[in-house]
Design a protein around this motif. Sequence first.
Motif, PDB file in Angstrom:
ATOM      1  N   ILE A   1      -5.941  -1.432   2.580  1.00 37.75           N
ATOM      2  CA  ILE A   1      -4.769  -2.231   2.948  1.00 37.75           C
ATOM      3  C   ILE A   1      -4.387  -3.062   1.731  1.00 37.75           C
ATOM      4  O   ILE A   1      -5.238  -3.746   1.151  1.00 37.75           O
ATOM      5  CB  ILE A   1      -5.050  -3.152   4.150  1.00 37.75           C
ATOM      6  CG1 ILE A   1      -5.504  -2.343   5.367  1.00 37.75           C
ATOM      7  CG2 ILE A   1      -3.812  -3.990   4.484  1.00 37.75           C
ATOM      8  CD1 ILE A   1      -6.049  -3.187   6.513  1.00 37.75           C
ATOM      9  N   THR A   2      -3.128  -2.995   1.340  1.00 41.45           N
ATOM     10  CA  THR A   2      -2.618  -3.785   0.224  1.00 41.45           C
ATOM     11  C   THR A   2      -1.663  -4.842   0.754  1.00 41.45           C
ATOM     12  O   THR A   2      -0.732  -4.516   1.495  1.00 41.45           O
ATOM     13  CB  THR A   2      -1.879  -2.899  -0.802  1.00 41.45           C
ATOM     14  OG1 THR A   2      -2.792  -1.932  -1.318  1.00 41.45           O
ATOM     15  CG2 THR A   2      -1.327  -3.730  -1.951  1.00 41.45           C
ATOM     16  N   PHE A   3      -1.912  -6.087   0.382  1.00 35.86           N
ATOM     17  CA  PHE A   3      -0.994  -7.185   0.654  1.00 35.86           C
ATOM     18  C   PHE A   3      -0.242  -7.455  -0.634  1.00 35.86           C
ATOM     19  O   PHE A   3      -0.853  -7.654  -1.685  1.00 35.86           O
ATOM     20  CB  PHE A   3      -1.747  -8.445   1.096  1.00 35.86           C
ATOM     21  CG  PHE A   3      -2.221  -8.397   2.507  1.00 35.86           C
ATOM     22  CD1 PHE A   3      -1.489  -8.984   3.527  1.00 35.86           C
ATOM     23  CD2 PHE A   3      -3.396  -7.740   2.825  1.00 35.86           C
ATOM     24  CE1 PHE A   3      -1.919  -8.923   4.834  1.00 35.86           C
ATOM     25  CE2 PHE A   3      -3.842  -7.675   4.138  1.00 35.86           C
ATOM     26  CZ  PHE A   3      -3.097  -8.270   5.138  1.00 35.86           C
TER      27      PHE A   3
ATOM     28  N   LEU B   1     -12.755  -6.509  -1.710  1.00 39.44           N
ATOM     29  CA  LEU B   1     -11.520  -7.212  -2.065  1.00 39.44           C
ATOM     30  C   LEU B   1     -11.246  -7.094  -3.556  1.00 39.44           C
ATOM     31  O   LEU B   1     -12.143  -7.289  -4.374  1.00 39.44           O
ATOM     32  CB  LEU B   1     -11.634  -8.693  -1.692  1.00 39.44           C
ATOM     33  CG  LEU B   1     -10.444  -9.578  -2.067  1.00 39.44           C
ATOM     34  CD1 LEU B   1      -9.224  -9.246  -1.221  1.00 39.44           C
ATOM     35  CD2 LEU B   1     -10.815 -11.045  -1.929  1.00 39.44           C
ATOM     36  N   THR B   2     -10.000  -6.769  -3.882  1.00 39.32           N
ATOM     37  CA  THR B   2      -9.544  -6.846  -5.264  1.00 39.32           C
ATOM     38  C   THR B   2      -8.239  -7.632  -5.289  1.00 39.32           C
ATOM     39  O   THR B   2      -7.409  -7.510  -4.387  1.00 39.32           O
ATOM     40  CB  THR B   2      -9.300  -5.460  -5.904  1.00 39.32           C
ATOM     41  OG1 THR B   2      -8.370  -4.735  -5.113  1.00 39.32           O
ATOM     42  CG2 THR B   2     -10.580  -4.665  -6.033  1.00 39.32           C
ATOM     43  N   ILE B   3      -8.105  -8.464  -6.307  1.00 44.95           N
ATOM     44  CA  ILE B   3      -6.875  -9.216  -6.518  1.00 44.95           C
ATOM     45  C   ILE B   3      -6.306  -8.758  -7.852  1.00 44.95           C
ATOM     46  O   ILE B   3      -6.996  -8.815  -8.871  1.00 44.95           O
ATOM     47  CB  ILE B   3      -7.127 -10.736  -6.515  1.00 44.95           C
ATOM     48  CG1 ILE B   3      -7.685 -11.166  -5.156  1.00 44.95           C
ATOM     49  CG2 ILE B   3      -5.841 -11.494  -6.850  1.00 44.95           C
ATOM     50  CD1 ILE B   3      -8.128 -12.614  -5.084  1.00 44.95           C
ATOM     51  N   THR B   4      -5.083  -8.260  -7.809  1.00 43.82           N
ATOM     52  CA  THR B   4      -4.430  -7.739  -9.004  1.00 43.82           C
ATOM     53  C   THR B   4      -3.202  -8.575  -9.301  1.00 43.82           C
ATOM     54  O   THR B   4      -2.356  -8.765  -8.420  1.00 43.82           O
ATOM     55  CB  THR B   4      -4.012  -6.260  -8.801  1.00 43.82           C
ATOM     56  OG1 THR B   4      -5.156  -5.514  -8.372  1.00 43.82           O
ATOM     57  CG2 THR B   4      -3.438  -5.669 -10.069  1.00 43.82           C
TER      58      THR B   4
ATOM     59  N   ILE C   1      -9.474  -4.046   0.586  1.00 42.04           N
ATOM     60  CA  ILE C   1      -8.264  -4.872   0.672  1.00 42.04           C
ATOM     61  C   ILE C   1      -7.874  -5.255  -0.741  1.00 42.04           C
ATOM     62  O   ILE C   1      -8.684  -5.761  -1.507  1.00 42.04           O
ATOM     63  CB  ILE C   1      -8.496  -6.137   1.518  1.00 42.04           C
ATOM     64  CG1 ILE C   1      -8.989  -5.746   2.890  1.00 42.04           C
ATOM     65  CG2 ILE C   1      -7.263  -7.024   1.508  1.00 42.04           C
ATOM     66  CD1 ILE C   1      -8.258  -6.216   4.073  1.00 42.04           C
ATOM     67  N   GLN C   2      -6.625  -4.987  -1.055  1.00 42.20           N
ATOM     68  CA  GLN C   2      -6.074  -5.369  -2.351  1.00 42.20           C
ATOM     69  C   GLN C   2      -4.991  -6.409  -2.106  1.00 42.20           C
ATOM     70  O   GLN C   2      -4.145  -6.232  -1.234  1.00 42.20           O
ATOM     71  CB  GLN C   2      -5.467  -4.150  -3.051  1.00 42.20           C
ATOM     72  CG  GLN C   2      -4.784  -4.471  -4.366  1.00 42.20           C
ATOM     73  CD  GLN C   2      -4.110  -3.249  -4.985  1.00 42.20           C
ATOM     74  OE1 GLN C   2      -3.678  -2.338  -4.292  1.00 42.20           O
ATOM     75  NE2 GLN C   2      -4.021  -3.245  -6.292  1.00 42.20           N
TER      76      GLN C   2
END
Length: 160
Positions: A104-106, A34-37, A4-5
């Motif tokens: 999945i990218t939010f 999880l990655t937060i960009t 999940i990004q």
Amino acid sequence: MVSIQVLCVGKLKEKHFAAACDEYSKRLSGSCKLTITELSEERLPESPSPTQIDGALAKEASAILAKLPKAGKLVALCVEGSLLSSPQLAQRFNTWMVEGVSHITFLIGGSFGLHPSVKAKAHLCLSMSPMTFPHHLARVMVLEQIYRAFQITAGTRYHK
């Protein structure tokens, strides 16, 4: 394990929001990768014209599109998106995972939202509420809802 990004336009500066994001990131570590960009938000004058806003959104769109993975699902958060309950979001996750989706990218836009070209690429346009929230708070809310979706699927008491 699903990746999940959370792709965000704008930097998170408020310590209380950062602490909440860190907490949900820790909670999610057992359920997903999880990655937060963070991407830079285009600077605009105090009272920008519609043309200036559109130009800034177009520049942000280029940066966003460059960071999107080639495969997977894109969920764009926007005010005109669909309203889903937490169980409905969990069900959407389940459906995608059964279909073999592994990423999945939010996407959370900046102060002026997202360019239409980015929204057009989304598999789901999602509204958190008809109310307006700061986009930095939206990051916390999205992380909490992702965590909640995994907890609903696992059948824990968290969702109660």
